[in-house]
Scaffold this active site. Structure first.
Site, PDB file in Angstrom:
ATOM      1  N   HIS A  60       0.813  -1.223   0.000  1.00 31.69           N
ATOM      2  CA  HIS A  60       0.000   0.000   0.000  1.00 31.69           C
ATOM      3  C   HIS A  60       0.840   1.264   0.000  1.00 31.69           C
ATOM      4  O   HIS A  60       1.911   1.334   0.613  1.00 31.69           O
ATOM      5  CB  HIS A  60      -1.047  -0.015   1.116  1.00 31.69           C
ATOM      6  CG  HIS A  60      -0.541   0.071   2.520  1.00 31.69           C
ATOM      7  ND1 HIS A  60      -0.358   1.260   3.178  1.00 31.69           N
ATOM      8  CD2 HIS A  60      -0.214  -0.890   3.413  1.00 31.69           C
ATOM      9  CE1 HIS A  60       0.046   1.027   4.416  1.00 31.69           C
ATOM     10  NE2 HIS A  60       0.153  -0.267   4.590  1.00 31.69           N
ATOM     11  N   ASP A 163       5.742   2.093   6.907  1.00 27.42           N
ATOM     12  CA  ASP A 163       4.442   1.444   6.678  1.00 27.42           C
ATOM     13  C   ASP A 163       3.700   2.247   5.615  1.00 27.42           C
ATOM     14  O   ASP A 163       3.122   3.284   5.940  1.00 27.42           O
ATOM     15  CB  ASP A 163       3.655   1.394   7.994  1.00 27.42           C
ATOM     16  CG  ASP A 163       2.288   0.768   7.852  1.00 27.42           C
ATOM     17  OD1 ASP A 163       1.991   0.208   6.784  1.00 27.42           O
ATOM     18  OD2 ASP A 163       1.511   0.857   8.824  1.00 27.42           O
ATOM     19  N   GLU A 194      -5.226   1.693   2.341  1.00 27.43           N
ATOM     20  CA  GLU A 194      -5.142   0.494   3.191  1.00 27.43           C
ATOM     21  C   GLU A 194      -5.406   0.848   4.638  1.00 27.43           C
ATOM     22  O   GLU A 194      -6.092   0.119   5.360  1.00 27.43           O
ATOM     23  CB  GLU A 194      -3.749  -0.152   3.053  1.00 27.43           C
ATOM     24  CG  GLU A 194      -3.627  -1.520   3.725  1.00 27.43           C
ATOM     25  CD  GLU A 194      -3.201  -1.477   5.191  1.00 27.43           C
ATOM     26  OE1 GLU A 194      -3.264  -2.517   5.851  1.00 27.43           O
ATOM     27  OE2 GLU A 194      -2.817  -0.399   5.688  1.00 27.43           O
ATOM     28  N   GLU A 195      -4.847   1.984   5.067  1.00 24.32           N
ATOM     29  CA  GLU A 195      -4.870   2.326   6.504  1.00 24.32           C
ATOM     30  C   GLU A 195      -6.268   2.654   7.031  1.00 24.32           C
ATOM     31  O   GLU A 195      -6.483   2.710   8.236  1.00 24.32           O
ATOM     32  CB  GLU A 195      -3.928   3.516   6.777  1.00 24.32           C
ATOM     33  CG  GLU A 195      -2.447   3.225   6.497  1.00 24.32           C
ATOM     34  CD  GLU A 195      -1.816   2.265   7.503  1.00 24.32           C
ATOM     35  OE1 GLU A 195      -2.513   1.829   8.430  1.00 24.32           O
ATOM     36  OE2 GLU A 195      -0.627   1.954   7.325  1.00 24.32           O
ATOM     37  N   ASP A 217       3.757  -6.149   3.578  1.00 23.04           N
ATOM     38  CA  ASP A 217       3.497  -5.039   4.508  1.00 23.04           C
ATOM     39  C   ASP A 217       4.407  -5.174   5.725  1.00 23.04           C
ATOM     40  O   ASP A 217       5.050  -6.205   5.924  1.00 23.04           O
ATOM     41  CB  ASP A 217       2.014  -5.061   4.930  1.00 23.04           C
ATOM     42  CG  ASP A 217       1.483  -3.684   5.322  1.00 23.04           C
ATOM     43  OD1 ASP A 217       2.281  -2.810   5.719  1.00 23.04           O
ATOM     44  OD2 ASP A 217       0.252  -3.492   5.241  1.00 23.04           O
ATOM     45  N   HIS A 303       3.371   2.981  13.115  1.00 22.76           N
ATOM     46  CA  HIS A 303       2.408   4.102  13.095  1.00 22.76           C
ATOM     47  C   HIS A 303       2.868   5.300  13.933  1.00 22.76           C
ATOM     48  O   HIS A 303       2.079   6.188  14.230  1.00 22.76           O
ATOM     49  CB  HIS A 303       1.000   3.663  13.520  1.00 22.76           C
ATOM     50  CG  HIS A 303       0.295   2.887  12.448  1.00 22.76           C
ATOM     51  ND1 HIS A 303      -1.059   2.630  12.476  1.00 22.76           N
ATOM     52  CD2 HIS A 303       0.754   2.323  11.305  1.00 22.76           C
ATOM     53  CE1 HIS A 303      -1.386   1.932  11.395  1.00 22.76           C
ATOM     54  NE2 HIS A 303      -0.302   1.727  10.673  1.00 22.76           N
TER      55      HIS A 303
HETATM   56 CO    CO Z   1      -0.278   0.638   8.852  1.00 23.12          CO
HETATM   57 ZN    ZN Z   2       0.735  -1.157   6.393  1.00 22.58          ZN
END
Ligand code: CO
Ligand code: ZN
Length: 335
Positions: A60, A163, A194-195, A217, A303
Protein backbone atom coordinates in the site's frame (compact mmCIF):
# COMPACT_ATOMS: atom_id res chain seq x y z
CA UNK A 1 17.74 0.19 -2.46
CA UNK A 2 18.04 2.52 0.53
CA UNK A 3 17.55 5.40 -1.93
CA UNK A 4 14.27 3.88 -3.14
CA UNK A 5 13.02 3.51 0.45
CA UNK A 6 13.96 7.03 1.48
CA UNK A 7 12.64 8.64 -1.72
CA UNK A 8 9.26 6.99 -1.16
CA UNK A 9 9.10 7.59 2.60
CA UNK A 10 9.65 11.33 2.21
CA UNK A 11 6.64 11.77 -0.09
CA UNK A 12 3.31 13.11 1.16
CA UNK A 13 0.58 10.47 0.81
CA UNK A 14 -2.10 10.12 3.48
CA UNK A 15 -4.98 7.74 2.72
CA UNK A 16 -7.07 9.03 -0.19
CA UNK A 17 -4.28 11.41 -1.25
CA UNK A 18 -1.63 9.04 -2.59
CA UNK A 19 -1.15 10.66 -6.04
CA UNK A 20 2.41 11.86 -5.41
CA UNK A 21 3.51 8.42 -4.25
CA UNK A 22 1.72 6.58 -7.04
CA UNK A 23 3.17 8.94 -9.67
CA UNK A 24 6.71 8.41 -8.39
CA UNK A 25 6.28 4.62 -8.28
CA UNK A 26 4.85 4.65 -11.81
CA UNK A 27 8.01 6.39 -13.06
CA UNK A 28 10.22 3.92 -11.18
CA UNK A 29 8.52 0.74 -12.42
CA UNK A 30 7.54 1.67 -15.98
CA UNK A 31 10.74 0.28 -17.59
CA UNK A 32 10.38 -2.99 -15.64
CA UNK A 33 6.79 -4.05 -16.40
CA UNK A 34 4.88 -5.34 -19.44
CA UNK A 35 1.69 -3.48 -18.64
CA UNK A 36 0.54 -0.79 -16.25
CA UNK A 37 -2.55 1.28 -15.48
CA UNK A 38 -4.27 3.22 -12.73
CA UNK A 39 -7.86 2.48 -11.74
CA UNK A 40 -10.69 4.75 -10.55
CA UNK A 41 -9.64 4.47 -6.89
CA UNK A 42 -6.04 5.47 -7.72
CA UNK A 43 -4.43 2.02 -7.39
CA UNK A 44 -1.47 1.39 -9.70
CA UNK A 45 -1.75 -2.05 -11.33
CA UNK A 46 1.20 -3.59 -13.16
CA UNK A 47 1.87 -6.98 -14.76
CA UNK A 48 4.85 -9.07 -15.83
CA UNK A 49 5.00 -12.59 -17.26
CA UNK A 50 2.28 -14.90 -18.50
CA UNK A 51 1.29 -18.54 -18.09
CA UNK A 52 1.39 -20.50 -14.84
CA UNK A 53 -1.01 -19.07 -12.28
CA UNK A 54 -2.24 -15.55 -11.78
CA UNK A 55 -0.55 -14.07 -8.71
CA UNK A 56 -1.17 -10.70 -7.09
CA UNK A 57 1.38 -8.99 -4.84
CA UNK A 58 0.03 -5.88 -3.09
CA UNK A 59 1.80 -3.14 -1.15
CA UNK A 60 0.00 0.00 0.00
CA UNK A 61 1.06 3.50 -0.94
CA UNK A 62 -0.87 5.45 1.71
CA UNK A 63 0.35 6.46 5.17
CA UNK A 64 -1.49 7.28 8.39
CA UNK A 65 -2.13 10.92 9.28
CA UNK A 66 -4.66 13.46 10.56
CA UNK A 67 -7.49 15.48 9.04
CA UNK A 68 -8.56 19.00 10.07
CA UNK A 69 -12.22 18.99 11.12
CA UNK A 70 -12.62 22.42 12.73
CA UNK A 71 -10.80 25.76 13.03
CA UNK A 72 -11.62 28.15 15.90
CA UNK A 73 -11.64 31.99 16.03
CA UNK A 74 -8.03 32.12 17.21
CA UNK A 75 -6.86 29.95 14.33
CA UNK A 76 -6.32 26.72 16.28
CA UNK A 77 -7.46 23.64 14.36
CA UNK A 78 -8.97 20.45 15.71
CA UNK A 79 -7.87 17.19 14.13
CA UNK A 80 -9.11 13.60 13.74
CA UNK A 81 -7.16 10.43 12.96
CA UNK A 82 -6.72 9.02 9.46
CA UNK A 83 -5.97 5.35 10.16
CA UNK A 84 -4.58 3.91 13.40
CA UNK A 85 -2.99 6.88 15.16
CA UNK A 86 -3.08 7.33 18.94
CA UNK A 87 -3.25 10.79 20.60
CA UNK A 88 -0.28 9.90 22.81
CA UNK A 89 1.94 9.60 19.71
CA UNK A 90 0.88 12.97 18.35
CA UNK A 91 1.48 15.42 21.15
CA UNK A 92 4.33 17.86 20.33
CA UNK A 93 4.83 16.32 16.87
CA UNK A 94 4.95 18.22 13.61
CA UNK A 95 2.58 17.46 10.77
CA UNK A 96 2.83 18.64 7.18
CA UNK A 97 0.03 19.36 4.71
CA UNK A 98 -0.09 18.99 0.92
CA UNK A 99 0.73 22.70 0.45
CA UNK A 100 3.79 22.41 2.71
CA UNK A 101 2.21 24.04 5.77
CA UNK A 102 3.70 22.76 9.04
CA UNK A 103 1.62 22.53 12.20
CA UNK A 104 2.62 21.63 15.76
CA UNK A 105 0.25 19.46 17.75
CA UNK A 106 -0.48 20.98 21.14
CA UNK A 107 -2.38 19.64 24.13
CA UNK A 108 -4.79 21.47 26.43
CA UNK A 109 -2.77 21.79 29.63
CA UNK A 110 -5.53 22.21 32.22
CA UNK A 111 -8.25 19.81 33.27
CA UNK A 112 -6.84 16.59 31.86
CA UNK A 113 -4.18 14.12 32.87
CA UNK A 114 -1.55 13.46 30.13
CA UNK A 115 -2.32 9.75 30.30
CA UNK A 116 -6.01 10.44 29.56
CA UNK A 117 -5.25 12.65 26.56
CA UNK A 118 -7.74 12.01 23.79
CA UNK A 119 -8.43 13.68 20.45
CA UNK A 120 -10.61 16.36 22.04
CA UNK A 121 -7.64 17.59 24.11
CA UNK A 122 -5.36 18.03 21.10
CA UNK A 123 -5.18 20.98 18.73
CA UNK A 124 -3.08 21.94 15.73
CA UNK A 125 -1.09 25.18 15.90
CA UNK A 126 0.08 26.73 12.62
CA UNK A 127 1.43 29.85 14.34
CA UNK A 128 -1.35 32.35 13.70
CA UNK A 129 -3.66 34.38 15.96
CA UNK A 130 -6.88 34.45 13.94
CA UNK A 131 -9.08 32.21 11.84
CA UNK A 132 -8.54 34.59 8.92
CA UNK A 133 -4.80 33.93 8.95
CA UNK A 134 -5.25 30.19 9.57
CA UNK A 135 -7.49 30.04 6.49
CA UNK A 136 -4.52 31.08 4.35
CA UNK A 137 -2.64 27.93 5.43
CA UNK A 138 -5.14 25.17 6.19
CA UNK A 139 -8.81 24.33 5.69
CA UNK A 140 -11.32 21.88 7.07
CA UNK A 141 -10.82 18.63 5.15
CA UNK A 142 -7.06 19.08 4.71
CA UNK A 143 -4.95 15.98 5.45
CA UNK A 144 -1.62 16.13 7.28
CA UNK A 145 1.16 13.56 7.79
CA UNK A 146 4.11 13.30 10.18
CA UNK A 147 7.21 15.05 8.93
CA UNK A 148 10.63 13.56 9.74
CA UNK A 149 13.85 12.96 7.84
CA UNK A 150 14.68 9.44 6.69
CA UNK A 151 17.93 8.15 8.18
CA UNK A 152 19.88 5.04 7.38
CA UNK A 153 22.26 4.11 10.14
CA UNK A 154 24.28 0.93 10.03
CA UNK A 155 21.83 -1.68 8.86
CA UNK A 156 18.61 0.01 9.95
CA UNK A 157 16.48 2.63 8.30
CA UNK A 158 14.49 5.08 10.44
CA UNK A 159 11.60 7.03 8.94
CA UNK A 160 7.98 8.00 8.97
CA UNK A 161 5.79 5.99 6.57
CA UNK A 162 7.97 2.86 6.39
CA UNK A 163 4.44 1.44 6.68
CA UNK A 164 4.18 0.68 3.81
CA UNK A 165 6.60 2.51 1.53
CA UNK A 166 9.17 -0.15 2.46
CA UNK A 167 6.72 -2.75 1.10
CA UNK A 168 6.37 -0.69 -2.10
CA UNK A 169 10.18 -0.60 -2.31
CA UNK A 170 10.27 -4.42 -1.93
CA UNK A 171 8.00 -4.78 -4.97
CA UNK A 172 10.00 -2.23 -6.98
CA UNK A 173 13.31 -3.99 -6.24
CA UNK A 174 11.71 -7.37 -7.06
CA UNK A 175 10.51 -6.00 -10.41
CA UNK A 176 14.02 -4.80 -11.23
CA UNK A 177 15.46 -8.23 -10.39
CA UNK A 178 12.84 -10.20 -12.32
CA UNK A 179 13.53 -8.26 -15.54
CA UNK A 180 10.00 -8.81 -16.88
CA UNK A 181 10.42 -12.58 -16.59
CA UNK A 182 8.33 -14.82 -14.34
CA UNK A 183 6.95 -18.34 -14.59
CA UNK A 184 3.55 -17.03 -13.54
CA UNK A 185 1.38 -14.13 -14.62
CA UNK A 186 2.38 -11.76 -11.85
CA UNK A 187 0.50 -8.59 -10.95
CA UNK A 188 2.30 -6.11 -8.73
CA UNK A 189 -0.31 -3.74 -7.34
CA UNK A 190 0.40 -0.52 -5.42
CA UNK A 191 -2.80 0.03 -3.49
CA UNK A 192 -4.47 3.06 -1.92
CA UNK A 193 -6.41 3.57 1.33
CA UNK A 194 -5.14 0.49 3.19
CA UNK A 195 -4.87 2.33 6.50
CA UNK A 196 -8.56 3.20 6.58
CA UNK A 197 -9.78 -0.34 5.86
CA UNK A 198 -7.99 -2.01 2.92
CA UNK A 199 -10.21 -0.14 0.46
CA UNK A 200 -7.93 0.02 -2.60
CA UNK A 201 -7.07 -3.68 -2.37
CA UNK A 202 -10.76 -4.50 -2.57
CA UNK A 203 -11.30 -2.96 -5.99
CA UNK A 204 -7.89 -3.90 -7.44
CA UNK A 205 -8.21 -7.55 -6.36
CA UNK A 206 -11.62 -7.63 -8.03
CA UNK A 207 -10.11 -6.42 -11.30
CA UNK A 208 -7.07 -8.76 -11.16
CA UNK A 209 -9.02 -11.76 -9.80
CA UNK A 210 -5.82 -13.59 -8.84
CA UNK A 211 -5.50 -17.34 -8.23
CA UNK A 212 -3.31 -16.55 -5.21
CA UNK A 213 -2.71 -13.23 -3.43
CA UNK A 214 0.12 -11.89 -1.32
CA UNK A 215 0.28 -8.70 0.73
CA UNK A 216 3.69 -7.19 1.40
CA UNK A 217 3.50 -5.04 4.51
CA UNK A 218 5.24 -4.20 7.76
CA UNK A 219 4.49 -6.02 11.01
CA UNK A 220 5.21 -5.42 14.69
CA UNK A 221 8.21 -6.30 16.83
CA UNK A 222 9.05 -8.15 20.04
CA UNK A 223 12.61 -7.12 20.81
CA UNK A 224 12.61 -3.85 22.78
CA UNK A 225 12.49 -3.49 26.60
CA UNK A 226 9.23 -4.62 28.26
CA UNK A 227 7.40 -5.01 24.96
CA UNK A 228 4.48 -7.42 24.49
CA UNK A 229 5.99 -10.82 23.56
CA UNK A 230 6.10 -11.38 19.80
CA UNK A 231 8.14 -13.86 17.77
CA UNK A 232 9.60 -11.14 15.52
CA UNK A 233 12.98 -9.43 15.87
CA UNK A 234 14.64 -6.81 13.71
CA UNK A 235 17.33 -8.28 11.47
CA UNK A 236 16.36 -11.93 12.03
CA UNK A 237 14.71 -12.27 8.62
CA UNK A 238 11.55 -11.60 6.68
CA UNK A 239 8.43 -12.60 8.63
CA UNK A 240 5.93 -15.11 7.23
CA UNK A 241 2.52 -14.41 8.69
CA UNK A 242 0.36 -17.13 10.21
CA UNK A 243 -2.39 -14.79 11.38
CA UNK A 244 -3.46 -11.23 12.17
CA UNK A 245 -6.85 -9.65 12.89
CA UNK A 246 -7.87 -9.71 9.22
CA UNK A 247 -6.35 -12.88 7.85
CA UNK A 248 -5.66 -16.49 8.71
CA UNK A 249 -3.07 -17.30 6.08
CA UNK A 250 -4.12 -20.26 3.93
CA UNK A 251 -2.10 -23.25 5.28
CA UNK A 252 -1.05 -24.35 1.79
CA UNK A 253 0.21 -20.85 0.96
CA UNK A 254 2.05 -20.68 4.27
CA UNK A 255 3.69 -24.05 3.54
CA UNK A 256 4.72 -22.91 0.06
CA UNK A 257 6.22 -19.73 1.56
CA UNK A 258 8.15 -21.66 4.22
CA UNK A 259 9.34 -24.30 1.74
CA UNK A 260 10.39 -21.61 -0.74
CA UNK A 261 12.30 -19.61 1.89
CA UNK A 262 14.00 -22.78 3.11
CA UNK A 263 14.95 -23.93 -0.40
CA UNK A 264 16.41 -20.51 -1.24
CA UNK A 265 18.21 -20.12 2.11
CA UNK A 266 16.20 -17.02 3.04
CA UNK A 267 16.06 -16.61 6.85
CA UNK A 268 12.46 -16.17 8.06
CA UNK A 269 10.47 -15.76 11.27
CA UNK A 270 6.97 -17.16 11.83
CA UNK A 271 4.67 -14.31 12.74
CA UNK A 272 1.41 -13.92 14.63
CA UNK A 273 0.33 -10.28 14.83
CA UNK A 274 -2.23 -9.68 17.57
CA UNK A 275 -3.55 -6.37 16.20
CA UNK A 276 -3.90 -4.99 12.70
CA UNK A 277 -4.45 -6.35 9.21
CA UNK A 278 -3.11 -6.02 5.67
CA UNK A 279 -4.38 -5.89 2.09
CA UNK A 280 -4.65 -9.70 2.26
CA UNK A 281 -7.80 -9.10 4.33
CA UNK A 282 -9.49 -7.73 1.21
CA UNK A 283 -7.85 -9.95 -1.41
CA UNK A 284 -8.84 -13.17 0.39
CA UNK A 285 -12.55 -12.39 0.09
CA UNK A 286 -12.57 -11.45 -3.59
CA UNK A 287 -15.39 -13.04 -5.60
CA UNK A 288 -15.53 -16.70 -4.48
CA UNK A 289 -12.33 -16.46 -2.39
CA UNK A 290 -8.57 -16.31 -2.99
CA UNK A 291 -5.88 -18.20 -1.00
CA UNK A 292 -3.61 -15.54 0.51
CA UNK A 293 -0.23 -15.16 2.16
CA UNK A 294 1.54 -12.20 3.76
CA UNK A 295 5.21 -11.27 3.52
CA UNK A 296 6.04 -9.02 6.47
CA UNK A 297 8.92 -6.69 7.25
CA UNK A 298 9.59 -6.51 11.01
CA UNK A 299 9.22 -2.86 12.06
CA UNK A 300 9.54 -1.12 15.42
CA UNK A 301 7.31 1.78 16.53
CA UNK A 302 4.64 1.11 13.91
CA UNK A 303 2.41 4.10 13.10
CA UNK A 304 4.67 6.47 15.05
CA UNK A 305 6.73 9.28 13.48
CA UNK A 306 9.96 7.25 13.54
CA UNK A 307 9.48 3.66 12.47
CA UNK A 308 12.57 1.42 12.24
CA UNK A 309 13.31 -1.54 9.97
CA UNK A 310 16.36 -3.64 9.06
CA UNK A 311 17.88 -3.76 5.58
CA UNK A 312 18.63 -7.51 5.82
CA UNK A 313 14.93 -8.20 6.40
CA UNK A 314 14.13 -5.95 3.45
CA UNK A 315 16.57 -7.86 1.22
CA UNK A 316 15.05 -11.17 2.39
CA UNK A 317 11.57 -9.92 1.49
CA UNK A 318 12.75 -9.00 -2.03
CA UNK A 319 14.25 -12.49 -2.48
CA UNK A 320 11.08 -14.19 -1.22
CA UNK A 321 8.84 -12.16 -3.56
CA UNK A 322 11.06 -13.06 -6.55
CA UNK A 323 11.09 -16.75 -5.59
CA UNK A 324 7.31 -16.86 -5.11
CA UNK A 325 6.74 -15.08 -8.42
CA UNK A 326 8.48 -18.04 -10.07
CA UNK A 327 7.16 -20.78 -7.75
CA UNK A 328 4.80 -23.51 -8.90
CA UNK A 329 1.48 -22.81 -7.15
CA UNK A 330 -0.27 -26.05 -8.23
CA UNK A 331 -0.19 -27.54 -4.73
CA UNK A 332 -1.78 -24.39 -3.28
CA UNK A 333 -4.76 -24.63 -5.62
CA UNK A 334 -5.34 -28.39 -5.41
CA UNK A 335 -8.57 -29.18 -3.58
CO1 CO B 1 -0.28 0.64 8.85
ZN1 ZN C 1 0.74 -1.16 6.39
Amino acid sequence: MEETISALCQLYGPSGHEERVVERIEKMVKPHVDELHRDVMGNLLTRIGSGGHKLMFAAHTDEIGVVVHYIDDKGFARISPVGGVRPLWLYARRVQFANGTIGVIGREQLGNDPKDTDWNHLFLDVGVTSKKDADKLIAVGDFGVFTRSTVSQGKVVISKALDDRIGCAVLIEALKKLKKKAKNEVHFVFTVQEEVGVRGARTSAWSVTPDVGYAVDITGWGDTPLVEPMNVELGKGVAIKAMDQGTIVSPKVRKLMVDTATAKGIPYQMEVLRGGATDAFAIQFTKTGVPCGVISIPTRYVHQPSEMAHLDDFAGAVKLVCALANADHKAVLAT
